[in-house]
Design a protein around this motif. Structure first.
Motif, PDB file in Angstrom:
ATOM      1  N   ASP A  28       0.941  -1.215  -0.099  1.00  0.00           N
ATOM      2  CA  ASP A  28      -0.122  -0.049   0.382  1.00  0.00           C
ATOM      3  C   ASP A  28       1.016   1.345   0.501  1.00  0.00           C
ATOM      4  O   ASP A  28       1.823   1.581   0.657  1.00  0.00           O
ATOM      5  N   ASP A  95      -3.566  -2.398  -3.341  1.00  0.00           N
ATOM      6  CA  ASP A  95      -4.777  -2.320  -3.192  1.00  0.00           C
ATOM      7  C   ASP A  95      -4.717  -0.952  -4.073  1.00  0.00           C
ATOM      8  O   ASP A  95      -4.313   0.377  -4.464  1.00  0.00           O
ATOM      9  N   THR A 193      -4.127  -6.012   3.215  1.00  0.00           N
ATOM     10  CA  THR A 193      -4.049  -5.087   2.878  1.00  0.00           C
ATOM     11  C   THR A 193      -4.458  -3.593   4.657  1.00  0.00           C
ATOM     12  O   THR A 193      -4.077  -2.905   4.179  1.00  0.00           O
ATOM     13  N   ASP A 197      -2.393  -0.833   5.351  1.00  0.00           N
ATOM     14  CA  ASP A 197      -2.730   0.383   4.988  1.00  0.00           C
ATOM     15  C   ASP A 197      -2.454   0.646   6.292  1.00  0.00           C
ATOM     16  O   ASP A 197      -2.206   2.270   7.084  1.00  0.00           O
TER      17      ASP A 197
END
Length: 209
Positions: A28, A95, A193, A197
């Motif tokens: 990400d 992502d 993810t 993130d």
């Protein structure tokens, strides 16, 4: 755009050999208004979903935000982070979009070609047309562009909005969706993810004001 059009034909939307995913990496990126870019990669054990390795990188960009050209803004810092890994992941989970992209060459495709690793895009929103899948976990429907299937809307939690899966490189859509389901035992988004993130958000907060 011309580069995306040229590279698109190099994407392999199949498994060249029987896939064995022992480690899966989530990638990400995030950026601020000053052009600072942060990237995080979290490698998980595919069976236990326990972290194996985590790396981060910071960079800058003067490439503007243009829908469909995300890779040119985020790839340099992502590649810097990838170079720090001591483990080579068996699968990259981005992502972002893969083939479900206006030129059918999203971030996941670009990264897959550059690394030579199987890659998929798991996006929060669809680029293309689709009918809502069934309400139960595992239900899916095709995402289409100009009548061609470019991905799937996949329900990872019953009665929760689906995620949007598309091929990046060196994998087929059935295998991609199976991997996404294995990475979502509790939440809508894959664990890869979610962790990447979270780390990106933390890195942005640590940047000098």
């Amino acid at each position: 755009m011309a580069l995306q059009d040229r590279l698109r034909s190099s994407v392999i939307a199949s498994n060249p050999r029987p896939p064995v995913f022992r480690t899966v990496a989530g990638l990400d990126s995030a950026y601020d208004e000053q052009g600072n870019v942060v990237a995080a990669i979290v490698v998980l054990d595919a069976r236990t979903l326990e972290p194996v390795e985590t790396v981060t990188a910071r960079g800058t960009t003067d490439f503007p935000y243009v829908p469909g050209l995300l890779a040119f803004r985020e790839l340099p810092t992502t590649l810097t982070a990838l170079e720090k890994l001591t483990v080579t992941p068996d699968l990259l989970v981005c992502d972002s979009q893969g083939l479900a992209h206006p030129r059918r060459f999203g971030f996941a495709c670009h990264l897959g070609l550059l690394t030579g690793l199987p890659s998929i895009g798991v996006a929060k929103n669809a680029w293309g047309e689709f009918d809502p899948p069934g309400d139960e976990r595992g239900a899916f429907s095709a995402i289409t562009l100009d009548g061609d299937e470019v991905g799937r809307a996949l329900r990872t939690r019953t009665d929760v909005k689906p995620v949007f899966v598309s091929i990046g490189h060196l994998i087929d859509i059935e295998t991609a969706c199976a991997q996404v389901l294995s990475l979502t035992p509790q939440y809508r988004q894959p664990e890869t993810t979610r962790l990447a993130d979270r780390l990106c958000r933390q890195l942005l907060k640590e940047l000098p004001a």
